[in-house]
Design an enzyme around this catalytic site. Sequence first.
Site, mmCIF file in Angstrom:
data_model
loop_
_atom_site.group_PDB
_atom_site.id
_atom_site.type_symbol
_atom_site.label_atom_id
_atom_site.label_comp_id
_atom_site.label_asym_id
_atom_site.label_seq_id
_atom_site.Cartn_x
_atom_site.Cartn_y
_atom_site.Cartn_z
ATOM 1 N N LYS A 115 -5.836 -7.622 -13.271
ATOM 2 C CA LYS A 115 -6.139 -6.196 -13.406
ATOM 3 C C LYS A 115 -4.827 -5.446 -13.251
ATOM 4 O O LYS A 115 -4.320 -5.257 -12.148
ATOM 5 C CB LYS A 115 -7.120 -5.708 -12.346
ATOM 6 C CG LYS A 115 -7.619 -4.271 -12.648
ATOM 7 C CD LYS A 115 -7.975 -3.474 -11.422
ATOM 8 C CE LYS A 115 -6.807 -2.743 -10.815
ATOM 9 N NZ LYS A 115 -6.223 -1.654 -11.664
ATOM 10 N N GLY B 299 -9.332 0.198 -9.414
ATOM 11 C CA GLY B 299 -9.403 -0.678 -8.257
ATOM 12 C C GLY B 299 -10.782 -0.768 -7.627
ATOM 13 O O GLY B 299 -11.259 -1.878 -7.337
ATOM 14 N N PRO B 300 -11.466 0.369 -7.385
ATOM 15 C CA PRO B 300 -12.781 0.295 -6.750
ATOM 16 C C PRO B 300 -13.847 -0.407 -7.590
ATOM 17 O O PRO B 300 -14.917 -0.728 -7.073
ATOM 18 C CB PRO B 300 -13.135 1.775 -6.545
ATOM 19 C CG PRO B 300 -11.818 2.476 -6.481
ATOM 20 C CD PRO B 300 -10.952 1.757 -7.468
ATOM 21 N N VAL C 295 -13.041 -2.902 -10.855
ATOM 22 C CA VAL C 295 -12.558 -4.230 -11.246
ATOM 23 C C VAL C 295 -11.847 -4.914 -10.079
ATOM 24 O O VAL C 295 -12.068 -6.105 -9.808
ATOM 25 C CB VAL C 295 -11.614 -4.121 -12.464
ATOM 26 C CG1 VAL C 295 -11.033 -5.480 -12.822
ATOM 27 C CG2 VAL C 295 -12.359 -3.529 -13.652
ATOM 28 N N GLY C 296 -11.000 -4.181 -9.374
ATOM 29 C CA GLY C 296 -10.270 -4.771 -8.262
ATOM 30 C C GLY C 296 -11.183 -5.311 -7.185
ATOM 31 O O GLY C 296 -10.940 -6.396 -6.630
ATOM 32 N N GLU D 36 2.046 -7.894 -1.255
ATOM 33 C CA GLU D 36 3.395 -7.324 -1.298
ATOM 34 C C GLU D 36 3.202 -5.822 -1.265
ATOM 35 O O GLU D 36 2.747 -5.222 -2.236
ATOM 36 C CB GLU D 36 4.124 -7.785 -2.562
ATOM 37 C CG GLU D 36 5.638 -7.717 -2.452
ATOM 38 C CD GLU D 36 6.188 -6.375 -2.902
ATOM 39 O OE1 GLU D 36 6.455 -5.541 -2.002
ATOM 40 O OE2 GLU D 36 6.327 -6.161 -4.108
ATOM 41 N N CYS E 285 9.549 -0.504 -4.000
ATOM 42 C CA CYS E 285 9.060 -0.744 -2.637
ATOM 43 C C CYS E 285 10.182 -1.146 -1.686
ATOM 44 O O CYS E 285 10.130 -0.852 -0.499
ATOM 45 C CB CYS E 285 7.964 -1.803 -2.645
ATOM 46 S SG CYS E 285 8.425 -3.326 -3.482
ATOM 47 N N GLU F 27 6.674 6.050 3.582
ATOM 48 C CA GLU F 27 7.218 5.648 2.288
ATOM 49 C C GLU F 27 7.009 6.791 1.293
ATOM 50 O O GLU F 27 5.884 7.197 1.029
ATOM 51 C CB GLU F 27 6.522 4.382 1.784
ATOM 52 C CG GLU F 27 7.113 3.866 0.485
ATOM 53 C CD GLU F 27 6.479 2.569 0.019
ATOM 54 O OE1 GLU F 27 7.211 1.704 -0.481
ATOM 55 O OE2 GLU F 27 5.246 2.433 0.144
#
Length: 479
Positions: A174, A207-208, A210-211, A249, A283, A381
Amino acid sequence: MTTSMTAYPSHYINGQWVKAQSSEILPVYDSSTEALMATVPAGTVSEAQAAVRAARAAFDGWAALPVETRAAFLDKVAAGIKARTEDLALAIAREVGMPLKMARAVQVGGPAWHWGNFAKVARQFEWEKKVGNSLVVREPIGVVGCITPWNFPLSQITLKIAPAMVAGCTVVLKPSEIAPVNAMILAEIIHEAGLPPGVFNLVNGLGPVVGEVLATHPEVDMLSFTGSTRAGKRVSELASQSVKRVALELGGKSASVILEDANLEAAVRGTVSACMLNSGQTCSAHTRMLVPASRYEEAKALAQAAIAKFSIGPSLDETSKLGPLVSAAQRDRVLDFIRTGIEEGADVIAGGAQAPAMEKGYFVQPTILGIKATDTLAQEEIFGPVLVIISYQDEEEAVAIANSTIYGLGGAVWSGTDEHAVKVARRIRTGQVDINGGPFNGQAPFGGYKQSGNGRENGVYGFEEFLEFKSLQFKPAAS
């Protein structure tokens, strides 16, 4: 060079393009012009489940193939990526905002190298080892769900699916819904390479939806995720219910520690460059520059001179050194952080929250702020072109500041000697430390301590993440 809009109507499941079940689409915008550049389908739960079933059905046959056969497929994909460098670089430059020249080298050249390198790693790997009366063998973990980010999209896809597949795993990908076009091109390349159906599957979506299928599905043996620490925690929570292996990660807040005996000009210039790569959307970016208090003013002046060389412009302009951010939401988030820093009393060394003079695009001025180690911008971040400078009194305080965040992904130490730098670097709780400007090494393990994640990517270290151990015990021969 075309910049027209492309509509992708299908997912890639079980070796073929399958028209999406839902009419819902996800828009993809050119980060420099804000124009609609593509649409991809919003995948459904049933499509994600179908992809998992295809991967499960393909696993036994794929895992049983000789390593050389799997490695040869990776070589074909590497060649396909090289052949479509311009298509991929253009897509990523428009999606993400990295200037085109750099996108060719970093966003496409890097992945092409990794595909070939993982083929070499698998060919050279010791798959079996005798240990006493046991034969210890390495076997693929199974079906791997891969959820990837938008900032280095093709790289992060590659560092998951290439080692997984050559290890003998099958995968469901995904990609980020913000930068999915490069993944669609990669799927075309993989299809042309002729992999068996079901070995590689791609379902676009959120994401909510397929993830979360990949994180919870009992037929997915491992989940490999790159993204924010917040999302990584959610993925881990969901995956724990089926006790999957999880590789994460996540975020970073890397410190570049400039010691008293360092070449200050080289250290500041190197730190600014390491922070501003991909407009700070990295990142492991070195976003905190730690300098001796006695050299703070000198460091400020050097930082101002270094940042002035980062010309802002559209990603397709070959003269641009700094492109836009990936989206309006990301731009606004970064500007909010800059405003917060200023409200907390930051010393504005360069840039600021004012919009640069660009008609369109998600641009933010490259910004440098002098702050305290306890300020918000020293802990959070930002993921934009923002560098903070923090002064320290001695090396003890420098190490304490470097270790004072929840993250531990990257960093740097600058000193007059490598020996001095290494002594300090060993005390910093982070997965990678660049010594006096040492370059990135694609063979070395990449990953983090603390809330920067679990597991490692790159080379043999990333390859082994997708393998299980099995011990075969034999009855010792009679003496």
